[in-house]
Scaffold this active site. Sequence first.
Site, mmCIF file in Angstrom:
data_model
loop_
_atom_site.group_PDB
_atom_site.id
_atom_site.type_symbol
_atom_site.label_atom_id
_atom_site.label_comp_id
_atom_site.label_asym_id
_atom_site.label_seq_id
_atom_site.Cartn_x
_atom_site.Cartn_y
_atom_site.Cartn_z
ATOM 1 N N LYS A 86 0.849 -1.208 0.000
ATOM 2 C CA LYS A 86 0.000 0.000 0.000
ATOM 3 C C LYS A 86 0.883 1.256 0.000
ATOM 4 O O LYS A 86 1.928 1.263 -0.620
ATOM 5 C CB LYS A 86 -0.995 -0.060 1.158
ATOM 6 C CG LYS A 86 -1.808 -1.370 1.122
ATOM 7 C CD LYS A 86 -2.998 -1.366 2.036
ATOM 8 C CE LYS A 86 -3.723 -2.711 1.908
ATOM 9 N NZ LYS A 86 -4.936 -2.779 2.708
ATOM 10 N N GLU A 121 -9.820 -0.704 -1.886
ATOM 11 C CA GLU A 121 -9.509 0.711 -1.628
ATOM 12 C C GLU A 121 -9.608 1.518 -2.915
ATOM 13 O O GLU A 121 -9.981 2.694 -2.899
ATOM 14 C CB GLU A 121 -8.120 0.829 -0.970
ATOM 15 C CG GLU A 121 -8.181 0.387 0.484
ATOM 16 C CD GLU A 121 -6.924 -0.280 1.019
ATOM 17 O OE1 GLU A 121 -5.840 -0.096 0.430
ATOM 18 O OE2 GLU A 121 -7.045 -1.011 2.027
ATOM 19 N N GLY A 125 -7.691 -4.834 6.996
ATOM 20 C CA GLY A 125 -7.084 -3.889 7.932
ATOM 21 C C GLY A 125 -7.851 -3.748 9.230
ATOM 22 O O GLY A 125 -7.605 -2.833 10.010
ATOM 23 N N SER A 152 -6.713 -9.268 6.763
ATOM 24 C CA SER A 152 -6.146 -9.568 8.077
ATOM 25 C C SER A 152 -5.512 -10.959 8.159
ATOM 26 O O SER A 152 -5.636 -11.645 9.170
ATOM 27 C CB SER A 152 -7.201 -9.382 9.177
ATOM 28 O OG SER A 152 -7.670 -8.038 9.183
#
Length: 251
Positions: free
Chosen positions: A11, A96, A172, A212
């Site tokens: 990211k 995202e 996340g 996760s």
Amino acid sequence: MRIPYIAGNWKMHKTASEAAAFARELRGQLDGAPHTVMLAPPFTALAAVSDVLKDSSILLGAQNMAAEESGAHTGEVSVLMLKELGVSVVILGHSERRHSYGETDTLINAKVKLALAHGLSAILCIGETLDEREADRVTEVVERQLEKGLAGVSQDALSRVVIAYEPVWAIGTGKTATPDDADSVHRVIRNKLADLYSKSAADAMVIQYGGSVKPDNVVGLMAKPNIDGALVGGASLKTELFVPIARFDRA
Ligand code: PGA
């Protein structure tokens, strides 16, 4: 047989020099690992990480790319630029990108086709939001994202596509889908791929889970018949977390 595939999505973390140092550390521990391993640093670190990974077994990935080869697209990065840096894989349709930057299935499909036309591999990310899950719409959402994301992709080119199932509510957040929950969605995805292409093409496809993933849950997830790898965010940023994930042993 599907080879497990662990990808690290860094990211918007690490400058070029930080990324090169981190990639050097990972190369020392993951070069020649039994599973496919890919690292996706930010655009600005691709050149530096590419130098570090040269002649290793670790693939270099990008986190996104433009839907056009070139032109007046301020701030965008082209597939041609990525290729020249040694990128062989591109992550497309990450949640995202979909939710914070408004990427649609149509735009993502254009990117998938362009990446494949240029010989890259694509990791197509799909997955439902919490609202969609609570409304019992998981199957409908992932089937739509799959069908639209892969529109116009031939069965031949499909061999260079990996699907990443990433439930948005698990990214996340520390919340992971249980291995059984994830596997049941992976089964839906594989069945849909069989409908769209063929059973043999669907059986050959790597379907990663993302959301996760950590050293303590990777083995349980990878033990499931339809889970073939992981797209790792937060835990890909630390050697002591990413190395055990990338080197997981089958249960
Ligand atoms: P996470 O991210 O591992 O931090 O949940 C996964 C991803 O966004 O690809």
